[in-house]
Design a protein around this motif. Structure first.
Motif, short mmCIF file in Angstrom:
data_model
loop_
_atom_site.label_atom_id
_atom_site.label_comp_id
_atom_site.label_asym_id
_atom_site.label_seq_id
_atom_site.Cartn_x
_atom_site.Cartn_y
_atom_site.Cartn_z
N MET A 98 36.23 -49.83 8.60
CA MET A 98 36.47 -48.57 9.26
C MET A 98 36.10 -47.42 8.32
O MET A 98 36.59 -47.34 7.20
N GLU A 99 35.22 -46.55 8.77
CA GLU A 99 34.80 -45.43 7.96
C GLU A 99 35.81 -44.29 8.04
O GLU A 99 36.21 -43.88 9.13
N LEU A 100 36.23 -43.81 6.90
CA LEU A 100 37.15 -42.67 6.88
C LEU A 100 36.40 -41.38 7.20
O LEU A 100 35.23 -41.24 6.89
N LYS A 101 37.12 -40.44 7.81
CA LYS A 101 36.54 -39.17 8.21
C LYS A 101 37.09 -38.05 7.35
O LYS A 101 38.29 -37.99 7.08
N HIS A 102 36.20 -37.14 6.96
CA HIS A 102 36.54 -36.03 6.08
C HIS A 102 36.18 -34.70 6.75
O HIS A 102 35.19 -34.60 7.46
N GLY A 103 37.01 -33.68 6.51
CA GLY A 103 36.72 -32.33 6.97
C GLY A 103 37.13 -31.35 5.90
O GLY A 103 37.96 -31.67 5.04
N SER A 104 36.54 -30.15 5.94
CA SER A 104 36.89 -29.18 4.90
C SER A 104 36.93 -27.76 5.44
O SER A 104 36.17 -27.40 6.34
N PHE A 105 37.83 -26.97 4.88
CA PHE A 105 37.90 -25.53 5.09
C PHE A 105 37.38 -24.87 3.81
O PHE A 105 37.49 -25.45 2.73
N PHE A 106 36.88 -23.65 3.92
CA PHE A 106 36.35 -22.93 2.76
C PHE A 106 35.37 -23.85 2.03
O PHE A 106 35.45 -24.06 0.83
N THR A 107 34.44 -24.39 2.78
CA THR A 107 33.57 -25.46 2.33
C THR A 107 32.72 -25.10 1.12
O THR A 107 32.46 -25.94 0.27
N GLY A 108 32.30 -23.85 1.03
CA GLY A 108 31.50 -23.45 -0.12
C GLY A 108 30.25 -24.30 -0.25
O GLY A 108 29.56 -24.58 0.74
N ILE A 109 29.94 -24.75 -1.46
CA ILE A 109 28.74 -25.56 -1.67
C ILE A 109 29.01 -27.04 -1.38
O ILE A 109 28.20 -27.90 -1.71
N ASP A 110 30.12 -27.32 -0.76
CA ASP A 110 30.44 -28.66 -0.24
C ASP A 110 30.65 -29.73 -1.31
O ASP A 110 30.24 -30.87 -1.15
N VAL A 111 31.32 -29.35 -2.38
CA VAL A 111 31.61 -30.32 -3.44
C VAL A 111 32.50 -31.45 -2.91
O VAL A 111 32.24 -32.63 -3.16
N PHE A 112 33.56 -31.09 -2.18
CA PHE A 112 34.44 -32.13 -1.62
C PHE A 112 33.68 -33.02 -0.65
O PHE A 112 33.87 -34.23 -0.62
N GLY A 113 32.82 -32.43 0.16
CA GLY A 113 32.04 -33.20 1.12
C GLY A 113 31.09 -34.18 0.45
O GLY A 113 30.92 -35.31 0.90
N GLU A 114 30.46 -33.74 -0.62
CA GLU A 114 29.56 -34.63 -1.36
C GLU A 114 30.34 -35.79 -1.97
O GLU A 114 29.89 -36.94 -1.94
N ALA A 115 31.51 -35.51 -2.51
CA ALA A 115 32.35 -36.57 -3.06
C ALA A 115 32.78 -37.54 -1.96
O ALA A 115 32.79 -38.75 -2.16
N ALA A 116 33.11 -36.99 -0.79
CA ALA A 116 33.50 -37.84 0.34
C ALA A 116 32.36 -38.77 0.73
O ALA A 116 32.57 -39.97 0.97
N LYS A 117 31.16 -38.24 0.80
CA LYS A 117 30.00 -39.07 1.15
C LYS A 117 29.78 -40.16 0.12
O LYS A 117 29.52 -41.31 0.46
N GLN A 118 29.91 -39.81 -1.16
CA GLN A 118 29.72 -40.82 -2.21
C GLN A 118 30.78 -41.91 -2.15
O GLN A 118 30.55 -43.03 -2.57
N ALA A 119 31.94 -41.57 -1.58
CA ALA A 119 33.02 -42.56 -1.42
C ALA A 119 32.90 -43.32 -0.09
O ALA A 119 33.77 -44.11 0.24
N GLY A 120 31.84 -43.04 0.67
CA GLY A 120 31.60 -43.78 1.91
C GLY A 120 32.22 -43.16 3.15
O GLY A 120 32.29 -43.80 4.20
N MET A 121 32.67 -41.93 3.07
CA MET A 121 33.27 -41.25 4.22
C MET A 121 32.20 -40.45 4.96
O MET A 121 31.15 -40.13 4.41
#
Length: 135
Positions: free
Chosen positions: A1-24
């Motif tokens: 099961m793939e985990l889902k990630h969302g972000s507020f105040f996304t900026g340059i998407d550092v959290f999103g990139e980390a989430a993708k690298q973790a398979g989310m």
């Protein structure tokens, strides 16, 4: 099961990139700056992108919600001008918009990660923690 990630105040998407690298998968972001919005769109085709957090009512369910809310009102790099930045600041108060969305969510994310500058510890962290506890 793939985990889902969302972000507020996304900026340059550092959290999103980390989430993708973790398979989310990145389900949504929320960013008002047009340049960083473009960055998010290029890196997350198909993800929802909200612009102004003050206009967002609901967001899709995610397993992990991340945000680095604006720090300008609490940062030590700014001259002391605002003793109550979480009440009458102009930027840091946007955290309450994030809290509003979380509080009103039909199903809340099990994990929330928020970050800010070290100075927040002496300028209202206890209020933020109290708000998280009541979400």
């Amino acid at each position: 099961m793939e985990l889902k990630h969302g972000s507020f105040f996304t900026g340059i998407d550092v959290f999103g990139e980390a989430a993708k690298q973790a398979g989310m998968s990145n389900v949504f972001g929320c960013e008002i700056d047009p340049v960083t919005r473009l960055h998010f769109t290029e890196r997350n085709p198909g993800a929802i992108l909200y612009d102004d957090i003050k206009t967002v009512e609901t967001v899709p369910y995610v397993d992990i919600l991340t945000f680095g809310f604006p720090c300008q009102d609490v940062s030590n790099a700014q001259p002391v001008k605002n003793y109550y930045p979480l009440e009458n600041g102009t930027r840091t108060i946007l955290i309450w918009e994030a809290m509003r969305i979380i509080r009103n969510a039909e199903k809340k994310p099990p994990f929330i990660v928020a970050e800010n500058v070290n100075a927040i510890r002496s300028k209202g962290l206890e209020k933020i923690l109290e708000a998280f506890a009541t979400c």
